[in-house]
Design a protein around this motif. Structure first.
Motif, PDB file in Angstrom:
ATOM      1  N   UNK A  36      -1.278   7.318   3.701  1.00  0.00           N
ATOM      2  CA  UNK A  36      -1.721   7.816   2.406  1.00  0.00           C
ATOM      3  C   UNK A  36      -3.201   7.484   2.212  1.00  0.00           C
ATOM      4  N   UNK A  37      -3.877   8.321   1.480  1.00  0.00           N
ATOM      5  CA  UNK A  37      -5.317   8.143   1.275  1.00  0.00           C
ATOM      6  C   UNK A  37      -5.583   7.779  -0.187  1.00  0.00           C
ATOM      7  N   UNK A  85     -17.004  20.135 -10.903  1.00  0.00           N
ATOM      8  CA  UNK A  85     -15.926  19.950  -9.930  1.00  0.00           C
ATOM      9  C   UNK A  85     -16.486  19.413  -8.611  1.00  0.00           C
ATOM     10  N   UNK A  86     -15.731  18.499  -8.023  1.00  0.00           N
ATOM     11  CA  UNK A  86     -16.098  17.952  -6.714  1.00  0.00           C
ATOM     12  C   UNK A  86     -14.953  18.203  -5.743  1.00  0.00           C
ATOM     13  N   UNK A  87     -15.330  18.705  -4.558  1.00  0.00           N
ATOM     14  CA  UNK A  87     -14.348  18.944  -3.502  1.00  0.00           C
ATOM     15  C   UNK A  87     -14.561  17.880  -2.416  1.00  0.00           C
ATOM     16  N   UNK A  88     -13.489  17.130  -2.121  1.00  0.00           N
ATOM     17  CA  UNK A  88     -13.562  16.040  -1.150  1.00  0.00           C
ATOM     18  C   UNK A  88     -12.626  16.352   0.011  1.00  0.00           C
ATOM     19  N   UNK A  89     -13.208  16.546   1.193  1.00  0.00           N
ATOM     20  CA  UNK A  89     -12.400  16.805   2.373  1.00  0.00           C
ATOM     21  C   UNK A  89     -12.192  15.501   3.142  1.00  0.00           C
ATOM     22  N   UNK A  90     -10.916  15.185   3.385  1.00  0.00           N
ATOM     23  CA  UNK A  90     -10.548  13.959   4.081  1.00  0.00           C
ATOM     24  C   UNK A  90      -9.844  14.318   5.385  1.00  0.00           C
ATOM     25  N   UNK A  91     -10.149  13.579   6.439  1.00  0.00           N
ATOM     26  CA  UNK A  91      -9.512  13.817   7.728  1.00  0.00           C
ATOM     27  C   UNK A  91      -8.825  12.553   8.233  1.00  0.00           C
ATOM     28  N   UNK A  92      -7.672  12.779   8.882  1.00  0.00           N
ATOM     29  CA  UNK A  92      -6.994  11.703   9.617  1.00  0.00           C
ATOM     30  C   UNK A  92      -7.358  11.924  11.089  1.00  0.00           C
ATOM     31  N   UNK A  93      -8.241  11.087  11.623  1.00  0.00           N
ATOM     32  CA  UNK A  93      -8.845  11.353  12.925  1.00  0.00           C
ATOM     33  C   UNK A  93      -8.198  10.584  14.085  1.00  0.00           C
ATOM     34  N   UNK A 143      -7.903   8.620  -6.899  1.00  0.00           N
ATOM     35  CA  UNK A 143      -6.983   9.701  -6.515  1.00  0.00           C
ATOM     36  C   UNK A 143      -6.237   9.278  -5.262  1.00  0.00           C
ATOM     37  N   UNK A 144      -4.937   9.467  -5.252  1.00  0.00           N
ATOM     38  CA  UNK A 144      -4.117   9.110  -4.084  1.00  0.00           C
ATOM     39  C   UNK A 144      -3.530  10.376  -3.481  1.00  0.00           C
ATOM     40  N   UNK A 145      -3.733  10.543  -2.182  1.00  0.00           N
ATOM     41  CA  UNK A 145      -3.190  11.683  -1.452  1.00  0.00           C
ATOM     42  C   UNK A 145      -2.014  11.203  -0.608  1.00  0.00           C
ATOM     43  N   UNK A 146      -0.842  11.797  -0.788  1.00  0.00           N
ATOM     44  CA  UNK A 146       0.323  11.348  -0.007  1.00  0.00           C
ATOM     45  C   UNK A 146       0.155  11.699   1.461  1.00  0.00           C
ATOM     46  N   UNK A 147       0.825  10.965   2.301  1.00  0.00           N
ATOM     47  CA  UNK A 147       0.697  11.201   3.736  1.00  0.00           C
ATOM     48  C   UNK A 147       1.211  12.580   4.117  1.00  0.00           C
ATOM     49  N   UNK A 148       2.145  13.121   3.328  1.00  0.00           N
ATOM     50  CA  UNK A 148       2.690  14.448   3.626  1.00  0.00           C
ATOM     51  C   UNK A 148       1.623  15.529   3.582  1.00  0.00           C
ATOM     52  N   UNK A 149       0.509  15.270   2.896  1.00  0.00           N
ATOM     53  CA  UNK A 149      -0.580  16.251   2.834  1.00  0.00           C
ATOM     54  C   UNK A 149      -1.202  16.498   4.203  1.00  0.00           C
ATOM     55  N   UNK A 150      -0.928  15.602   5.149  1.00  0.00           N
ATOM     56  CA  UNK A 150      -1.541  15.710   6.474  1.00  0.00           C
ATOM     57  C   UNK A 150      -0.521  16.001   7.577  1.00  0.00           C
ATOM     58  N   UNK A 151       0.682  16.402   7.203  1.00  0.00           N
ATOM     59  CA  UNK A 151       1.695  16.635   8.219  1.00  0.00           C
ATOM     60  C   UNK A 151       1.412  17.899   9.038  1.00  0.00           C
ATOM     61  N   UNK A 206       0.806  -1.222   0.000  1.00  0.00           N
ATOM     62  CA  UNK A 206       0.000   0.000   0.000  1.00  0.00           C
ATOM     63  C   UNK A 206       0.841   1.275   0.000  1.00  0.00           C
ATOM     64  N   UNK A 207       1.944   1.274   0.759  1.00  0.00           N
ATOM     65  CA  UNK A 207       2.702   2.511   0.919  1.00  0.00           C
ATOM     66  C   UNK A 207       3.791   2.652  -0.141  1.00  0.00           C
ATOM     67  N   UNK A 208       4.658   1.661  -0.267  1.00  0.00           N
ATOM     68  CA  UNK A 208       5.831   1.779  -1.137  1.00  0.00           C
ATOM     69  C   UNK A 208       5.661   1.126  -2.499  1.00  0.00           C
ATOM     70  N   UNK A 209       4.944   0.019  -2.548  1.00  0.00           N
ATOM     71  CA  UNK A 209       4.881  -0.782  -3.767  1.00  0.00           C
ATOM     72  C   UNK A 209       5.918  -1.892  -3.711  1.00  0.00           C
ATOM     73  N   UNK A 210       5.625  -2.974  -4.411  1.00  0.00           N
ATOM     74  CA  UNK A 210       6.458  -4.174  -4.318  1.00  0.00           C
ATOM     75  C   UNK A 210       7.891  -3.942  -4.783  1.00  0.00           C
ATOM     76  N   UNK A 211       8.071  -3.233  -5.871  1.00  0.00           N
ATOM     77  CA  UNK A 211       9.417  -3.086  -6.432  1.00  0.00           C
ATOM     78  C   UNK A 211      10.354  -2.372  -5.469  1.00  0.00           C
ATOM     79  N   UNK A 212       9.893  -1.269  -4.899  1.00  0.00           N
ATOM     80  CA  UNK A 212      10.741  -0.511  -3.982  1.00  0.00           C
ATOM     81  C   UNK A 212      10.959  -1.265  -2.675  1.00  0.00           C
TER      82      UNK A 212
END
Length: 530
Positions: free
Chosen positions: A460-461, A446-454, A475-483, A379-385
């Motif tokens: 990553x989302x 356009x659609x605006x989607x608000x995501x929370x890390x609760x 759509x994938x949101x990196x974890x850095x978006x929530x730092x 989920x986070x890195x992918x198999x190759x990495x």
């Protein structure tokens, strides 16, 4: 007790404290090439059942003796803690150093011995026919019978003569030595390809009580299929992680022990059948890589061998039974989610082995770390990495003693990814995952989607946006978006009809009711990701 050092031979002073002995030297042992010889007499009484590490199984044709942890062991001296003077308490295995073992095992003539290492004197302890069969097994992909069902315990299976026999074994670059003996052993063997041009001899020793029925992948398969299981494990791990099995033999022994690993030899339950027998066999031989080669400190960090091994076991099982990875994903997700919701484990993975409550050991040492590595890969890195980093960890730390930080640094170094957030949440604490859709609005195209890390562990989302025209996008949101903030608003094209978090079902989210939105139904819509 006697010490030979620097041309001198003397009886040293020593102090015994519980199960620990401190031996005082007349002269310090030098670094680099310093060496000495210590010899001592000791006695060991074989228990009937030794904490599922050793013991005796009363087979009809003769007792099966499984011997482990039977001789004095040296503590490890490392560059982190110096002498690791920690007594063995049963929870968290020994932390051991590597060396060469030459062991002579003298037993009654009627007994067959299986052990760590290579049998050095087959001409003295095996018949000519057994030696011929064993030579055939070394080049056979199919198991070859060395001692058959109707032969076990018979006089003809032993060389001519009288009196006890001494079996001589040699093993290099191993951290322990274990062995088993019985007159009731059925014995079969085959070769396993290791990928480096040096096939291993894989073997099984078991009494008649271990025999089952049906095919190897059937529910009632018994020890007659054990060698096939060992062969699969050795070949799979050698190829899957580009880490050729480094030892000449791999031996499975049926007896009273439910499941325990030692260099080149495993003890598994004589009563196991089918997937249970495959599972315990595969798990114990996975340990030949972790911790038999990568020599982590099991006494403190059980997860570094049990968790990593449980992780690689999943792929071996999938390969053998030709199963879908979805089964692993669902199993890990459910186990970690349940543990997080119930707070079944109130300690982090990095808790020392002897400080984990017994009822939390399976979760903290096995399942949760394995699930974390599975998430990291899938989920986070992918198999190759991930695979490149994992293989580098094995290569860098083979026959050495890594600490948790060495594992974390290697993964980050090779992947080029700062994963502090993941290690902190999954390993250093018992933080939980709780992603939520907190607001979804559409305006025109356009659609605006608000995501929370609760909760405390951000991830990553992944979003799946289903549009009213029948199309869909991810759509994938990196974890850095929530730092810096716990929420993030993604702007996506199109008029959304439904939005789902984690559509592939990887994350052990503790509250899935707020993971889906449907137009007109609000956030907590029926049919959300479950």
């Amino acid at each position: 007790m006697r010490i030979e050092h620097g041309g001198q031979s003397y009886e040293p002073e020593y102090l015994i404290d519980g199960t620990i002995m401190r031996v005082s030297l007349d002269e310090a042992l030098g670094a680099e090439d310093g060496s000495l010889s210590l010899s001592m007499d000791f006695a060991f009484q074989i228990p009937e059942y030794g904490a599922d590490r050793m013991g005796q199984f009363d087979a009809a044709a003769g007792t099966v003796f499984q011997l482990a942890q039977w001789y004095p062991r040296m503590f490890v001296f490392d560059d982190v803690n110096g002498w690791n003077v920690m007594p063995y308490l049963g929870q968290g295995e020994y932390y051991l150093e590597y060396g060469t073992f030459d062991v002579n095992v003298t037993v009654p003539r009627e007994m067959i011995v299986a052990a760590t290492g290579t049998l050095e004197n087959p001409g003295e302890v095996l018949t000519a026919e057994q030696r011929q069969r064993l030579d055939e097994a070394r080049t056979s992909d199919d198991p070859v019978t060395i001692i058959g069902r109707g032969e076990a315990g018979e006089a003809g299976t032993r060389p001519d003569g009288s009196g006890p026999l001494t079996w001589q074994f040699h093993a290099e670059e191993v951290r322990d030595f274990s062995w088993a003996a019985s007159e009731s052993f059925i014995w079969d063997a085959a070769r396993a390809e290791t990928g480096d041009g040096n096939p291993a001899l894989v073997q099984s020793f078991y009494p008649e009580e271990g025999i089952g029925s049906g095919p190897a992948k059937g529910r009632n398969a018994g020890w007659e299929h054990s060698t096939e299981y060992v062969q699969h494990s050795i070949e799979h791990y050698s190829e899957r992680w580009d880490a050729p099995y480094p030892y000449p033999t791999a031996t499975n022994v049926a007896g009273i022990v439910a499941g325990m690993e030692y260099p080149m030899i495993a003890f598994c339950s004589v009563e196991s059948r089918g997937p249970s027998l495959f599972g315990v066999t595969d798990h114990e031989f996975g340990h030949e890589w972790f911790p038999m080669v990568v020599g982590s400190d099991e006494r403190r960090h059980a997860w570094m061998d049990e968790g990593i091994n449980t992780f690689i076991n999943q792929y071996s099982t999938l390969a053998y039974y030709d199963q879908s990875p979805a089964q692993v994903r669902q199993s890990f997700r459910a186990a970690v989610r349940e543990g997080a919701i119930d707070r079944a484990a109130d300690r982090p993975i990095l808790t020392y082995s002897d400080r984990i409550p017994y009822d939390q050991l399976g979760f903290l040492a096995y399942n949760k770390p394995a699930a974390g590595l599975f998430l990291l890969r899938e989920y986070v890195l992918g198999a190759e990495r991930f695979d490149a980093a994992f293989q580098s960890y094995y290569d860098r730390w083979a026959y050495r003693h890594p600490q948790p930080a060495d594992f974390f640094r290697t993964i980050e170094d090779v992947t080029g990814e700062d994963l502090d957030w993941f290690w902190r949440g999954w390993f250093f604490s018992n933080d939980r995952i709780d992603q939520a859709l907190t607001n979804v609005s559409t305006s025109g195209d356009t659609t605006r989607v608000q995501v929370a890390q609760q909760a405390g562990l951000p991830m990553p989302v992944e979003l799946r946006i289903e549009r009213d025209d029948g199309s869909a996008a991810t759509r994938r949101l990196p974890v850095e978006a929530f730092f810096s903030e716990d929420t993030y608003t993604a702007v996506v094209p199109g008029d959304a009809e439904r939005v789902v978090i984690d559509p592939r079902g990887y994350l052990p989210d503790v509250d899935m009711d707020d993971n889906a939105w449907s137009d007109g139904a609000g956030i907590r819509a029926p049919g959300g990701s479950q």
